[in-house]
Structures are given as C-alpha cells and as structure tokens.
Design a protein around this motif. Sequence first.
Motif, PDB file in Angstrom:
ATOM      1  N   SER A 507       0.833  -1.218   0.000  1.00 27.37           N
ATOM      2  CA  SER A 507       0.000   0.000   0.000  1.00 27.37           C
ATOM      3  C   SER A 507       0.864   1.263   0.000  1.00 27.37           C
ATOM      4  CB  SER A 507      -0.971   0.001   1.177  1.00 27.37           C
ATOM      5  OG  SER A 507      -0.312  -0.363   2.354  1.00 27.37           O
ATOM      6  N   THR A 508       2.067   1.170   0.571  1.00 24.85           N
ATOM      7  CA  THR A 508       2.960   2.335   0.562  1.00 24.85           C
ATOM      8  C   THR A 508       3.344   2.720  -0.866  1.00 24.85           C
ATOM      9  OG1 THR A 508       3.902   1.753   2.706  1.00 24.85           O
ATOM     10  CG2 THR A 508       5.192   3.223   1.313  1.00 24.85           C
ATOM     11  N   VAL A 509       3.687   1.718  -1.666  1.00 24.79           N
ATOM     12  CA  VAL A 509       4.078   2.007  -3.049  1.00 24.79           C
ATOM     13  C   VAL A 509       2.930   2.698  -3.791  1.00 24.79           C
ATOM     14  CG1 VAL A 509       4.584   0.925  -5.280  1.00 24.79           C
ATOM     15  CG2 VAL A 509       5.832   0.222  -3.230  1.00 24.79           C
ATOM     16  N   HIS A 510       1.725   2.192  -3.605  1.00 21.88           N
ATOM     17  CA  HIS A 510       0.587   2.794  -4.314  1.00 21.88           C
ATOM     18  C   HIS A 510       0.251   4.176  -3.782  1.00 21.88           C
ATOM     19  CE1 HIS A 510       0.110  -1.336  -5.818  1.00 21.88           C
ATOM     20  NE2 HIS A 510      -0.314  -0.697  -6.875  1.00 21.88           N
ATOM     21  N   ASP A 511       0.367   4.315  -2.490  1.00 19.88           N
ATOM     22  CA  ASP A 511       0.107   5.610  -1.874  1.00 19.88           C
ATOM     23  C   ASP A 511       1.122   6.645  -2.371  1.00 19.88           C
ATOM     24  OD1 ASP A 511      -1.247   7.233  -0.048  1.00 19.88           O
ATOM     25  OD2 ASP A 511       0.389   7.022   1.385  1.00 19.88           O
ATOM     26  N   THR A 512       2.381   6.226  -2.469  1.00 17.42           N
ATOM     27  CA  THR A 512       3.445   7.101  -2.958  1.00 17.42           C
ATOM     28  C   THR A 512       3.132   7.587  -4.368  1.00 17.42           C
ATOM     29  OG1 THR A 512       5.083   5.956  -1.603  1.00 17.42           O
ATOM     30  CG2 THR A 512       5.913   7.204  -3.479  1.00 17.42           C
ATOM     31  N   LEU A 513       2.635   6.676  -5.188  1.00 13.99           N
ATOM     32  CA  LEU A 513       2.336   7.043  -6.568  1.00 13.99           C
ATOM     33  C   LEU A 513       1.059   7.877  -6.692  1.00 13.99           C
ATOM     34  CD1 LEU A 513       3.301   4.071  -8.867  1.00 13.99           C
ATOM     35  CD2 LEU A 513       4.073   6.435  -8.993  1.00 13.99           C
ATOM     36  N   ASP A 514       0.099   7.611  -5.813  1.00 17.18           N
ATOM     37  CA  ASP A 514      -1.141   8.393  -5.872  1.00 17.18           C
ATOM     38  C   ASP A 514      -0.847   9.879  -5.722  1.00 17.18           C
ATOM     39  OD1 ASP A 514      -2.707   6.223  -6.222  1.00 17.18           O
ATOM     40  OD2 ASP A 514      -3.368   6.062  -4.143  1.00 17.18           O
ATOM     41  N   LYS A 515       0.119  10.171  -4.870  1.00 17.41           N
ATOM     42  CA  LYS A 515       0.436  11.569  -4.587  1.00 17.41           C
ATOM     43  C   LYS A 515       1.698  12.036  -5.318  1.00 17.41           C
ATOM     44  CE  LYS A 515      -2.870  12.231  -1.493  1.00 17.41           C
ATOM     45  NZ  LYS A 515      -3.076  11.087  -0.677  1.00 17.41           N
ATOM     46  N   PHE A 516       2.286  11.134  -6.057  1.00 19.81           N
ATOM     47  CA  PHE A 516       3.567  11.437  -6.705  1.00 19.81           C
ATOM     48  C   PHE A 516       4.566  11.997  -5.699  1.00 19.81           C
ATOM     49  CE2 PHE A 516       0.177  12.163  -9.922  1.00 19.81           C
ATOM     50  CZ  PHE A 516       0.425  11.029 -10.686  1.00 19.81           C
ATOM     51  N   SER A 517       4.572  11.411  -4.507  1.00 18.05           N
ATOM     52  CA  SER A 517       5.396  11.925  -3.410  1.00 18.05           C
ATOM     53  C   SER A 517       6.329  10.853  -2.853  1.00 18.05           C
ATOM     54  CB  SER A 517       4.497  12.450  -2.291  1.00 18.05           C
ATOM     55  OG  SER A 517       3.843  13.613  -2.712  1.00 18.05           O
ATOM     56  N   PRO A 518       7.537  10.779  -3.405  1.00 17.33           N
ATOM     57  CA  PRO A 518       8.487   9.753  -2.966  1.00 17.33           C
ATOM     58  C   PRO A 518       8.781   9.791  -1.456  1.00 17.33           C
ATOM     59  CG  PRO A 518       9.271  10.776  -4.986  1.00 17.33           C
ATOM     60  CD  PRO A 518       8.054  11.553  -4.536  1.00 17.33           C
ATOM     61  N   HIS A 519       8.582  10.910  -0.795  1.00 16.48           N
ATOM     62  CA  HIS A 519       8.917  10.961   0.629  1.00 16.48           C
ATOM     63  C   HIS A 519       8.065   9.991   1.442  1.00 16.48           C
ATOM     64  CE1 HIS A 519       5.339  13.469   1.347  1.00 16.48           C
ATOM     65  NE2 HIS A 519       5.524  13.251   2.624  1.00 16.48           N
ATOM     66  N   ARG A 520       6.910   9.613   0.910  1.00 18.88           N
ATOM     67  CA  ARG A 520       6.083   8.646   1.627  1.00 18.88           C
ATOM     68  C   ARG A 520       6.773   7.289   1.674  1.00 18.88           C
ATOM     69  NH1 ARG A 520       0.335   9.821   2.165  1.00 18.88           N
ATOM     70  NH2 ARG A 520       0.125  12.042   1.790  1.00 18.88           N
ATOM     71  N   LEU A 521       7.405   6.925   0.588  1.00 17.08           N
ATOM     72  CA  LEU A 521       8.164   5.674   0.568  1.00 17.08           C
ATOM     73  C   LEU A 521       9.353   5.766   1.529  1.00 17.08           C
ATOM     74  CD1 LEU A 521       8.829   2.869  -0.488  1.00 17.08           C
ATOM     75  CD2 LEU A 521       9.831   3.918  -2.530  1.00 17.08           C
ATOM     76  N   CYS A 522       9.987   6.926   1.566  1.00 11.66           N
ATOM     77  CA  CYS A 522      11.124   7.136   2.480  1.00 11.66           C
ATOM     78  C   CYS A 522      10.688   6.939   3.927  1.00 11.66           C
ATOM     79  CB  CYS A 522      11.702   8.539   2.315  1.00 11.66           C
ATOM     80  SG  CYS A 522      12.434   8.838   0.696  1.00 11.66           S
ATOM     81  N   THR A 523       9.593   7.577   4.302  1.00 13.46           N
ATOM     82  CA  THR A 523       9.085   7.466   5.670  1.00 13.46           C
ATOM     83  C   THR A 523       8.824   6.001   6.014  1.00 13.46           C
ATOM     84  OG1 THR A 523       8.050   9.627   5.442  1.00 13.46           O
ATOM     85  CG2 THR A 523       7.262   8.238   7.251  1.00 13.46           C
ATOM     86  N   TYR A 524       8.231   5.294   5.068  1.00 18.43           N
ATOM     87  CA  TYR A 524       7.944   3.878   5.286  1.00 18.43           C
ATOM     88  C   TYR A 524       9.226   3.086   5.517  1.00 18.43           C
ATOM     89  CZ  TYR A 524       7.163  -0.992   4.215  1.00 18.43           C
ATOM     90  OH  TYR A 524       7.181  -2.353   4.278  1.00 18.43           O
ATOM     91  N   LEU A 570      13.728   1.726  -5.759  1.00 20.71           N
ATOM     92  CA  LEU A 570      12.646   2.545  -6.323  1.00 20.71           C
ATOM     93  C   LEU A 570      12.917   4.030  -6.126  1.00 20.71           C
ATOM     94  CD1 LEU A 570       9.549   0.427  -5.239  1.00 20.71           C
ATOM     95  CD2 LEU A 570      10.498   0.671  -7.544  1.00 20.71           C
ATOM     96  N   LEU A 571      13.798   4.334  -5.191  1.00 18.51           N
ATOM     97  CA  LEU A 571      14.214   5.725  -4.998  1.00 18.51           C
ATOM     98  C   LEU A 571      15.479   6.017  -5.801  1.00 18.51           C
ATOM     99  CD1 LEU A 571      13.748   5.856  -1.125  1.00 18.51           C
ATOM    100  CD2 LEU A 571      12.253   6.929  -2.807  1.00 18.51           C
ATOM    101  N   GLY A 572      16.008   4.996  -6.454  1.00 20.25           N
ATOM    102  CA  GLY A 572      17.237   5.172  -7.228  1.00 20.25           C
ATOM    103  C   GLY A 572      18.483   5.120  -6.372  1.00 20.25           C
ATOM    104  N   ILE A 573      18.402   4.407  -5.232  1.00 23.64           N
ATOM    105  CA  ILE A 573      19.530   4.368  -4.298  1.00 23.64           C
ATOM    106  C   ILE A 573      20.050   2.938  -4.169  1.00 23.64           C
ATOM    107  CG2 ILE A 573      20.206   4.716  -1.883  1.00 23.64           C
ATOM    108  CD1 ILE A 573      18.112   7.008  -1.835  1.00 23.64           C
TER     109      ILE A 573
END
Length: 579
Positions: A507-524, A570-573
């Motif tokens: 759900s984090t991946v989808h949530d990140t894309l819904d908002k186009f906000s990579p920081h959500r994935l980072c927080t996760y 997915l963050l390119g790291i």
Amino acid sequence: MADPLFTIAATLRAAFAKVTGLPADSIDPVVRPSDRADAQANGALALAQQLGKNPREVAAAAVATGLLAESCSTVEVAGPGFINLTFKPEFLAAQLAEAATDPRLGVRSAAQQRTVVIDYSHPNVAKEMHVGHLRTTMIGDSLVRLLRFVGHRTILENHIGDWGRQFGMLIEHLLDVGETEAVHQLSVSDLNTFYREASEKFEGSEEFKDRARQRVVELQSGDPETLGFWRLLVDESMRHFNGVYSRLGVLLSNDDLMGESAYNDMLPIVIARLREQGLLVESQGAEVVFPEGFINREGEPLPLIVRNSVGGFGYAATDLACIIDRVERLHADLLLYVVGAPQAHHLNMVFAVARMAGWLAPPVEAVHVAFGNVLGDDRKMFKSRSGETVKLSDLLDEAVERATAAVREKNDEMPPAEQAEVGRMVGIGAIKYADLSTDRIKDYVFDWERMLSFDGNTAPYLQYAHARICSIFRRAQVDRASVRAVVPSLAEPQEKALALALLQFDSTVHDTLDKFSPHRLCTYLFELAQAFTSFYEACPVLKEGYEATRESRLALCDITARTLSKGLELLGIEAPERM
RNA sequence: GCCCUCGUAGCUCAGGGGAUAGAGCGUCGGCCUCCGGAGCCGUAGGCGCAGGUUCGAAUCCUGCCGAGGGCGCCA
C-alpha cells in the motif's frame, strides 16, 4: 493484496454491508494503523451518523457477523464506536510467506495500465547542472521507477533548454575562439565559463551583439553550417550532463532527449490550430490566447503569449506543442511535469489553453509535480560560500568524499577499492535520499551532517540496516533464497510488528504514486528499518540456544533486506552488502 | 493590489477527517557475558492566531499575522 489493512478493509466492507443493507462498494470502513491494536476501523461512526443509529451498535453488529474472526484474534468495540483489530499471527505469517515468494514482494500491479510521460531534469545547454536541477532529476527518476514497478508504460522526456536567443552569442563566441579550441575548452573546463565569456562579449560589444542576432536568424532558418555549430554545443553539453546522470545513476539517456528544439517545426502548427479554433487573439502586437480565470495586475484578462510581437515563439508555444505531441503521437494519458513550484501559474495557463483547444481532455490528465527549493542553513537559496550557485558535479564530489572518509574510518580492514565503492554508494545515496525524503512541495534545508548521519531518517541508516542483514546471512552461511518458503512464527511482539510493517510495502508504493510523493516511501522505509532493529535487538537469530526459531527469523531477515533493497532501488539508491 | 505555496518540539522533518499529535538530532537517564554500539530502551518539550463546518479538525472552509514565490512578450 498483501497489506492486511487492505484485506481487513474488504472484510469489514462486507460486514458493514450485511449489517446496514447498504451496497458494499459505497462503504468506507476507514481502516487505520493504531497504537492500541494492530489496526482500527472507524467506519461505524460515519455509517451510524448516516443511518441515524448508535455507532457502537453498528460496530458491535459488524463484529457479530463473525467475518473478522478468520484473520483477527481479538476484535473490540471501543470509545464512541471504533473497532480495534488485532491480527492473528498465523494470518500475518501466511500473508508474509506469500509476499516472500513473490518477486514483487506482494506489491499489486496498477489496476489500470497508463502511458505516462515524465518530463524532468531539463538542464540548459551550455550551462552547468546545478543544485536547482537536483530535485526535478531525483523526483522524476524515482517516479519513473515506481510507475514501471507497478506496470505502467513510461516515456521519459528530458526537455533540455537547447533553443533560443542565447545560441546566437554562444555560436559567435565559439567561432571567435575557434572551433577546435572551443571544443577543447568545453570538454575540460566547466560550461559556465564559456557561457559567461559569451555573455560578457554580448553585453560589451555592439558589433558582437549584431553578429549574435544575425546568427539567431540563421539558426532559426535552418542554415546547415549554423546548425552544425549548434549541434556541437549541444553534444558537448550532453557529455557533461550524461556524466552527472551516470554518477547519479538516473535512468535518463540520450534516447530520452526531447529538447525545446525538437518542437520547433510544430510551433506554426500550434498557431494554425489555435487560429482555426478561433482561440487566437491579437493583443498588443502579439498572438495570444486568453484562458478564463487568469488576470493581470490591473485585473484585466491575462493572456498566454503564444507568439510575441516580433514574431518569435516563447516557451508557451513549445509547451503547447509538447502537449499535442505527447497526447497525439505518443498516446500518453498522463503527463507529469516535474517542475519547480514557481512555474505553477505558467503551467496552469498552458493546461487551460490546451483544454480549451481540446488537446487535453479526459481521460488524459496533466499534473504539475511541483517542488520547493533547496535552502542553505541560512534558509535562503543554497549557495556556495562565495555566493555562487552550487554545481551538481561539485556537490557529488563532496558527498562521495565525505562518505568515503566515514567508511574508511569505520572499516580500516576493507580494501581501498571497496571503501571507495561503498563511499560512492553512501555519498550519492545520502544526497538523493535527503532530496526525496521531505515533502516535495516544501523547501528543505541542505545539511551535510544530517544527510550523512548513520542515525535518523537517512540513506546511510537504511543502507546500514540492509548491510547488517546481509552480514547475518554471511555469518550463518545460509543461502538467502533457501528461507523464502518458510512461514515465519510471529510469537514475539517485535516479530509481529516487523511483519506488519513488511506487509505495508504494497500500500505504501501505491500511496506514494497516488500523490507522486516519494517521501512517503522514504518514511515507510525508515519505519521498517526501525522495526527491524527493534526486532533484531529483542529476537536473537543466530545465538546459541535459539536453533528452534532460527529459520523463521532468518526468513524475516531476508524479506526485510529485500524490501529495504527494493524500496531504495525505487528511490534510485543502491544498497551495499557491507559498509 | 491580486493570486499560489508554506507555518507542527530548541533544530530538521513525518502526520491518508478519528481516541493520548510522532520520529531523528540535541537534552537528561538507562542497557556493553553487545548474532555489526554505525545499536536498543526510556525522559522532558509543540499544531502561528481567531472564527466556522463536523459526533469528531494539525488535517476541510473563512479572516488575520509571518515567510517564500508568481502576476503580458526570458525560460
């Protein structure tokens, strides 16, 4: 469908539907993480309100359906009508085992595949990439990786600034210096020096200015010799840009180049089509379109200037051509513009005009993925000590240098070549993560100490957690893949918490894309790494006397490492195996 | 003047209309018979202000204050 919150939401929807008689798809059970249980569902309150019933009774009735008993060990109605849910360890373990055997780690594909154009990075020819290009490049790159991961078709476009009046002076300067010498200068020194020299001549000499203007005309009329010089400037610049891209590890290549010049031939067509539709208006000598809802300082309608009063095309014309090209030739149905927040007004006007012209119509969407500035510790635009904009290549040098020094200090037995390699991954990762881990719409303060720290929400912390797990498997001499079929036991609270965190990757991946906000994935990922270290502290994996839980805990370690590694990817790291 | 974005702990940042607003750093205090101490556990401290909508607001709306940005021929 790995996320248990997602699963339980579906179950609750059915339970509420049974109780209320409402259609299931109209019900939102409002499932949220909770610190009182594994999850809480608050949907009963809204439903009761809607039906004029007692929320506690609605909640209790939903619980009484027994539908939740399959996946939950305890289900309690609390407070005004919250349902507190505690998952059965076996339920979580089964879900986790399923995710562990899935190469996608339980992440669902997008419900609908889209064709997405991502417009990002866009440096200017004959100018160095600077810190201002960092966010667009990082965010764009991460979005491409995320979009691909869930199955969308991605089209990368690097809309470089390779056209316009400045090329008159640049080409004339190139000829003054001599072609061979100019190429030499451009390849060894930075681009800014060349640009500055051209610019100084332009300001200082009328004769040069005349030549530059004449050269622009020749460029625009397609004079082959002039185009050759132009090509040379573009190629030399791209060598610089590709050097930076390669160090950053971003996906952009020369295949993705769609500079301003690429749309040159379409500009008259833009004019013709706007005129045909009666949208084009002559105003103060310019050809413009007045989109509704935009006004100027005086409160009068504000135009989008498609062609200026001397017959030249500005970036509005190019941006409109882009939309036509992306929708009609590339058949994109989602256009992402990873562009700084100050451009919001301009882009909104362009989108408005494109909608008026019918080029941008549902289901095609255009989204401005806006972002804020990188600030120095004085909270002003990040500048070097001498007050100049910071070149991206210098920034990367310093990051790698600092990180390598830290790695060297902590691993004096590591071969120097590996220290350098790990230092590179940590340094570049730190810069990228610092950029991606704050909400993109906000400005953020650039801070070497913090981003390179091994504590806190940083790349090194996540990379360390990953490396530590790799180390466990090295020490255990166990093949990682061999534990993937194991259904883990989740007896300890830290094991259960870790499992719960792991299952939310989906759900984090989808949530990140819904908002186009990579920081959500980072927080996760940060929360996941914290859950892992708590687990690792409380639950011995390889210690004497823990043979019975060893395989199960190794399985938890493996999927944690893979989730961290995939998330960082997915963050390119990059995630080194030791550091 | 109008418009947009932002304002959360000393600092840097998370918070998908739900219960007692979280984390890292820094503070203070624990855990070294520690599978990597580059770690773990705990402590104190906060939603710019004022209204409104709602059973319930950091979150949505309005006004004010503060910061940044934009507002016709550069991109």
